[in-house]
Design an enzyme around this catalytic site. Structure first.
Site, PDB file in Angstrom:
ATOM      1  N   GLN A  11       0.838  -1.215   0.000  1.00 55.48           N
ATOM      2  CA  GLN A  11       0.000   0.000   0.000  1.00 55.48           C
ATOM      3  C   GLN A  11       0.867   1.257   0.000  1.00 55.48           C
ATOM      4  O   GLN A  11       0.703   2.150  -0.824  1.00 55.48           O
ATOM      5  CB  GLN A  11      -0.885   0.031   1.245  1.00 55.48           C
ATOM      6  CG  GLN A  11      -1.800  -1.145   1.404  1.00 55.48           C
ATOM      7  CD  GLN A  11      -2.764  -0.919   2.559  1.00 55.48           C
ATOM      8  OE1 GLN A  11      -3.828  -0.345   2.365  1.00 55.48           O
ATOM      9  NE2 GLN A  11      -2.407  -1.344   3.748  1.00 55.48           N
ATOM     10  N   TYR A 124       3.272  -9.647  15.619  1.00 54.68           N
ATOM     11  CA  TYR A 124       3.567  -8.574  14.658  1.00 54.68           C
ATOM     12  C   TYR A 124       4.187  -7.373  15.372  1.00 54.68           C
ATOM     13  O   TYR A 124       5.232  -6.856  14.963  1.00 54.68           O
ATOM     14  CB  TYR A 124       2.270  -8.183  13.936  1.00 54.68           C
ATOM     15  CG  TYR A 124       2.369  -6.920  13.119  1.00 54.68           C
ATOM     16  CD1 TYR A 124       3.074  -6.890  11.920  1.00 54.68           C
ATOM     17  CD2 TYR A 124       1.750  -5.737  13.553  1.00 54.68           C
ATOM     18  CE1 TYR A 124       3.166  -5.710  11.173  1.00 54.68           C
ATOM     19  CE2 TYR A 124       1.830  -4.567  12.808  1.00 54.68           C
ATOM     20  CZ  TYR A 124       2.544  -4.563  11.621  1.00 54.68           C
ATOM     21  OH  TYR A 124       2.631  -3.404  10.892  1.00 54.68           O
TER      22      TYR A 124
HETATM   23  N1  LIG Z   1      -1.105  -1.941   7.170  1.00 57.58           N
HETATM   24  C1  LIG Z   1      -1.243  -1.326   8.338  1.00 57.58           C
HETATM   25  O1  LIG Z   1      -2.350  -1.217   8.881  1.00 57.58           O
HETATM   26  C2  LIG Z   1      -0.060  -0.711   9.025  1.00 57.58           C
HETATM   27  C3  LIG Z   1      -0.247  -0.054  10.255  1.00 57.58           C
HETATM   28  C4  LIG Z   1       0.855   0.543  10.884  1.00 57.58           C
HETATM   29  C5  LIG Z   1       2.105   0.461  10.291  1.00 57.58           C
HETATM   30  N2  LIG Z   1       2.267  -0.217   9.112  1.00 57.58           N
HETATM   31  C6  LIG Z   1       3.604  -0.316   8.551  1.00 57.58           C
HETATM   32  O2  LIG Z   1       3.657   0.466   7.371  1.00 57.58           O
HETATM   33  C7  LIG Z   1       4.557  -0.130   6.430  1.00 57.58           C
HETATM   34  C8  LIG Z   1       3.858  -0.316   5.099  1.00 57.58           C
HETATM   35  O3  LIG Z   1       2.742  -1.169   5.294  1.00 57.58           O
HETATM   36  P1  LIG Z   1       1.679  -1.479   4.149  1.00 57.58           P
HETATM   37  O4  LIG Z   1       0.335  -1.324   4.752  1.00 57.58           O
HETATM   38  O5  LIG Z   1       2.046  -0.754   2.914  1.00 57.58           O
HETATM   39  O6  LIG Z   1       1.941  -3.047   3.978  1.00 57.58           O
HETATM   40  P2  LIG Z   1       1.465  -4.012   2.797  1.00 57.58           P
HETATM   41  O7  LIG Z   1       0.450  -3.353   1.947  1.00 57.58           O
HETATM   42  O8  LIG Z   1       1.157  -5.309   3.448  1.00 57.58           O
HETATM   43  O9  LIG Z   1       2.780  -4.155   1.944  1.00 57.58           O
HETATM   44  C9  LIG Z   1       3.898  -4.803   2.431  1.00 57.58           C
HETATM   45  C10 LIG Z   1       4.778  -5.158   1.255  1.00 57.58           C
HETATM   46  O10 LIG Z   1       5.888  -5.881   1.802  1.00 57.58           O
HETATM   47  C11 LIG Z   1       6.174  -6.906   0.905  1.00 57.58           C
HETATM   48  N3  LIG Z   1       6.865  -8.022   1.547  1.00 57.58           N
HETATM   49  C12 LIG Z   1       6.393  -8.903   2.458  1.00 57.58           C
HETATM   50  N4  LIG Z   1       7.336  -9.815   2.737  1.00 57.58           N
HETATM   51  C13 LIG Z   1       8.418  -9.499   1.993  1.00 57.58           C
HETATM   52  C14 LIG Z   1       9.712 -10.059   1.836  1.00 57.58           C
HETATM   53  N5  LIG Z   1      10.083 -11.161   2.484  1.00 57.58           N
HETATM   54  N6  LIG Z   1      10.577  -9.452   0.993  1.00 57.58           N
HETATM   55  C15 LIG Z   1      10.223  -8.353   0.295  1.00 57.58           C
HETATM   56  N7  LIG Z   1       9.011  -7.782   0.385  1.00 57.58           N
HETATM   57  C16 LIG Z   1       8.126  -8.353   1.228  1.00 57.58           C
HETATM   58  C17 LIG Z   1       4.824  -7.389   0.402  1.00 57.58           C
HETATM   59  O11 LIG Z   1       5.042  -8.082  -0.782  1.00 57.58           O
HETATM   60  P3  LIG Z   1       3.943  -9.062  -1.427  1.00 57.58           P
HETATM   61  O12 LIG Z   1       3.046  -8.108  -2.143  1.00 57.58           O
HETATM   62  O13 LIG Z   1       4.742  -9.937  -2.302  1.00 57.58           O
HETATM   63  O14 LIG Z   1       3.313  -9.785  -0.271  1.00 57.58           O
HETATM   64  C18 LIG Z   1       4.097  -6.075   0.230  1.00 57.58           C
HETATM   65  O15 LIG Z   1       4.287  -5.549  -1.064  1.00 57.58           O
HETATM   66  C19 LIG Z   1       5.046  -1.424   7.084  1.00 57.58           C
HETATM   67  O16 LIG Z   1       6.256  -1.188   7.730  1.00 57.58           O
HETATM   68  C20 LIG Z   1       3.984  -1.716   8.121  1.00 57.58           C
HETATM   69  O17 LIG Z   1       4.484  -2.492   9.199  1.00 57.58           O
HETATM   70  C21 LIG Z   1       1.206  -0.773   8.455  1.00 57.58           C
END
Ligand SMILES: NC(=O)c1ccc[n+]([C@@H]2O[C@H](COP(=O)([O-])OP(=O)(O)OC[C@H]3O[C@@H](n4cnc5c(N)ncnc54)[C@H](OP(=O)(O)O)[C@@H]3O)[C@@H](O)[C@H]2O)c1
Length: 287
Positions: A11, A124
């Site tokens: 995202q 997590y």
């Molecule tokens: N989502 C939330 O509600 C939330 C809340 C607070 C903080 N955050 C933090 O914000 C940041 C961005 O989150 P987001 O919501 O954009 O997450 P997201 O949509 O789940 O995207 C995470 C990305 O990481 C990739 N990924 C997972 N495992 C991997 C690996 N082994 N090697 C390389 N890439 C990998 C995934 O690839 P695939 O597409 O191949 O799976 C996906 O493209 C993260 O640090 C998260 O912890 C998120």
């Protein structure tokens, strides 16, 4: 500026690839080109690309699944940021990393400030906290942005789930005893692009900050707002976390205090309702 971006299909990563482009050359990677679970691959890619900035938007974000895959979650969220940090230090590069409100237990009555003691309730949160600590321990130049309840017009998120379920069921049961700030991936990426050039030059600014949309609501409040703004008439029933059996425990009130980033870097995100409105408009335009 050469920017190495991880998680381009996520995202936040998807938005970052576009919003960081005006700042320089963005080398955007996905799991196939840079698997964070493989430390040798992480070292190799950083050494070959020699970035000025590493923006780590990749993470293991499946909060419930992490309970049954703690080692994999730790490798991606806990250890990989440490390897990125070591490599950043060797290069003198800046590491910009994202973390989460789930490092807190949600028992504080008022919004969390950066110095509040973390106490994650789930795997997590523990792995994300480990990632923060590995970066801080490396003493590389870094910026850690803790955000919350991320959603957008694409990806797996609460907004898209509610819109799908609204088309399938008359009645939706949604948790009302968890409060946070729904924050759009677009807001996070836009703020990142605005603050990055200044932070690159200012060692004092390189720190850990909270950055989330203004205001707060429960998942139930968020669902009601989504339905109201889309003219959907499904009934929404508030339920407690106990009535919804999820594998991972979640904090009851994980609202972040954004005062530090507002005061030091002049970055203030819009309200969660404004974020929702622009995301709904984006979805409408894409239809
Ligand atoms: N989502 C939330 O509600 C939330 C809340 C607070 C903080 N955050 C933090 O914000 C940041 C961005 O989150 P987001 O919501 O954009 O997450 P997201 O949509 O789940 O995207 C995470 C990305 O990481 C990739 N990924 C997972 N495992 C991997 C690996 N082994 N090697 C390389 N890439 C990998 C995934 O690839 P695939 O597409 O191949 O799976 C996906 O493209 C993260 O640090 C998260 O912890 C998120």
């Amino acid at each position: 500026m050469r920017i190495l971006l991880t998680g381009r299909n996520g995202q936040v990563g998807w938005e970052l690839e576009r919003k960081l482009a005006p700042l320089g050359e963005v080398i955007a990677t996905d799991r196939a080109t840079l698997d964070l679970a493989d430390p040798d691959a992480v070292r190799r890619v950083v050494r070959v690309t020699k970035p000025d900035v590493i923006v780590n938007a990749a993470a293991y974000t499946a909060v419930d699944k992490a309970e049954s895959e703690p080692e994999l979650a730790m490798r991606i969220n806990g250890f990989a940021p440490g390897v990125l940090a070591e490599e950043a230090k060797r290069l003198g590069a800046l590491l910009l990393h994202y973390s989460t409100d789930y490092v807190f237990d949600g028992e504080k009555a008022t919004p969390y400030v950066e110095d509040d003691p973390p106490n994650p309730l789930n795997v997590y949160g523990r792995t994300k906290l480990e990632g923060e600590r590995a970066i801080q321990a490396s003493e590389c130049r870094h910026l850690i942005l803790r955000t919350s309840w991320v959603y957008g017009a694409r990806g797996k998120n609460f907004l898209l789930t509610i819109l799908r379920l609204a088309g399938e069921r008359q009645e939706l049961r949604v948790i009302d005893d968890q409060v946070g700030a729904p924050t759009t991936s677009g807001m996070i990426a836009a703020a990142t692009a605005v603050l990055l050039p200044g932070v690159m030059k200012d060692a004092q600014a390189q720190s850990l900050y909270h950055i989330s949309a203004s205001g707060a609501t429960s998942w139930y409040g968020f669902a009601r707002e989504i339905l109201m703004r889309t003219g959907l008439r499904n009934r929404v029933i508030p339920i407690s976390s106990r009535q919804y059996s999820a594998a991972a425990r979640r904090p009851r009130k994980s609202v972040l205090d954004n005062g530090l980033i507002i005061a030091r870097l002049g970055i203030r995100l819009a309200t969660w309702m404004d974020g929702l409105q622009s995301t709904l408009e984006e979805l409408r335009a894409a239809r």
